[in-house]
Design an enzyme around this catalytic site. Structure first.
Site, PDB file in Angstrom:
ATOM      1  N   HIS A  80      -4.806  -1.284  -2.828  1.00  0.00           N
ATOM      2  CA  HIS A  80      -4.376  -2.677  -2.675  1.00  0.00           C
ATOM      3  C   HIS A  80      -4.107  -3.321  -4.035  1.00  0.00           C
ATOM      4  CE1 HIS A  80      -6.522  -1.494   1.000  1.00  0.00           C
ATOM      5  NE2 HIS A  80      -5.559  -2.189   1.583  1.00  0.00           N
ATOM      6  N   ASP A  93      -9.413  -1.574  -4.973  1.00  0.00           N
ATOM      7  CA  ASP A  93      -9.531  -0.129  -4.782  1.00  0.00           C
ATOM      8  C   ASP A  93      -8.221   0.475  -5.267  1.00  0.00           C
ATOM      9  OD1 ASP A  93      -7.620  -0.671  -2.836  1.00  0.00           O
ATOM     10  OD2 ASP A  93      -9.084  -0.735  -1.223  1.00  0.00           O
ATOM     11  N   SER A 129      -0.386  -3.149   4.502  1.00  0.00           N
ATOM     12  CA  SER A 129      -0.987  -4.142   3.596  1.00  0.00           C
ATOM     13  C   SER A 129      -0.352  -4.158   2.219  1.00  0.00           C
ATOM     14  CB  SER A 129      -2.485  -3.858   3.439  1.00  0.00           C
ATOM     15  OG  SER A 129      -2.680  -2.570   2.866  1.00  0.00           O
ATOM     16  N   ASN A 133      -1.153   4.670   5.877  1.00  0.00           N
ATOM     17  CA  ASN A 133      -2.078   4.823   7.012  1.00  0.00           C
ATOM     18  C   ASN A 133      -1.633   5.888   8.011  1.00  0.00           C
ATOM     19  OD1 ASN A 133      -3.756   2.561   6.156  1.00  0.00           O
ATOM     20  ND2 ASN A 133      -2.005   1.282   6.719  1.00  0.00           N
TER      21      ASN A 133
END
Ligand SMILES: *[C@@H]1O[C@H](CO)[C@@H](O)[C@H](O)[C@H]1NC(C)=O
Length: 275
Positions: A223, A220, A30, A99
């Site tokens: 991002h 957050d 992302s 991730n």
């Protein structure tokens, strides 16, 4: 204009027409993807800003997808999807890490096997048995796939999370930074490079300072808002400019136009690794 004149004009136009631009393919999560993973909150991924540094010379194909790790991008066939559209002469930028951590004891389908070599881990995810590889193994497999298609490959370290969250911007060093570097080093191919994107991003964030940085993480600490996504793209471009790739030379921004700003200076790298 007569027939000959028309012919001449057509010949001139054909000679002046640029070759089909090569493509820069982006594989990541992302933080790189279109939309930036904000789910309702306005965020953006840095891949969306890369095109401004290359004008019409390159097409940017942003194949990054939120929530992915090097492992899940592999298992879902995403590297293969990109390889299927790669043309010789293209570039592929691979950047994962956000991730890839966590524990396989509670497998979320993204966690890599720990270790920096060819260790493997056995797991069952969604009812399917899976042999999980290490982060550098996924990086190297992806790079080999793209090399086989005639592309040049850049294996990046991941951007950091917001290093200024506490009100002071702090260093961020994680194992994936080393693994990304080491994967490029071990491949020892003249067509595989490493950009220490994390280090360049950290340098830019420290120079920008906590107020500016914190104001541009709207969701957050992972991002990025549009401004920080642009900063992440610029820090990658500086990393390219400070290295030896033809892609870095092709970027529209001069090194000086970046080093004279908050992006800061070129960061010395271990000379055994192509950057
Ligand atoms: C790089 O150059 C392009 C084209 O002039 C510009 O749009 C972009 O903002 C520049 N990037 C940085 C980080 O300065």
């Amino acid at each position: 204009m007569g027939l000959n004149g028309n012919r001449l004009l057509l010949a001139l136009l054909a000679a002046a027409a640029p070759a089909t631009p090569a493509t820069i393919h982006l594989c990541g999560d992302s933080t790189m993807a279109k939309g930036g993973g904000g789910s309702g909150i306005p965020t953006e991924g840095w891949g969306e800003y890369l095109k401004y540094s290359f004008g019409s010379d390159f097409t940017v194909h942003n194949a990054a997808i939120g929530g992915r790790s090097a492992r899940s991008y592999t298992r879902e066939g995403r590297f293969t999807d990109v390889a299927n559209v790669v043309q010789p002469g293209d570039w592929v930028v691979v950047e994962f890490g956000h991730n890839d951590g966590g524990s396989l004891a509670n497998d979320n389908g993204r966690t890599d096997c720990s270790g920096g070599g060819d260790e493997t881990c056995e797991t069952t995810y969604n009812g399917v048995k899976e042999t999980v590889l290490t982060y550098p193994a996924y990086y190297k497999n992806a790079a080999k796939l793209f090399l086989s298609k005639g592309a040049k490959v850049i294996l990046n370290s991941p951007t950091p999370n917001n290093i200024c969250e506490s009100g002071t911007c702090v260093d961020d060093v994680a194992r994936f930074d080393y693994y990304a570097w080491n994967a490029a080093a071990e491949l020892a191919s003249p067509d595989v490079y490493h950009v220490p994107h994390k280090q360049y991003a950290v340098q830019a964030m420290k120079n920008l300072g906590p107020a500016k940085v914190n104001a541009n993480y709207p969701k957050d600490h992972t991002h990025t808002g549009a401004y920080m996504a642009d900063v992440m793209a610029g820090s990658f471009v500086l990393g390219l400019k400070c290295g030896t790739t033809a892609l870095g030379k092709a970027a529209k921004n001069s090194t000086e136009s970046l080093t004279s700003t908050f992006y800061g200076a070129c960061i010395p790298q271990n000379s055994t690794v192509p950057i």
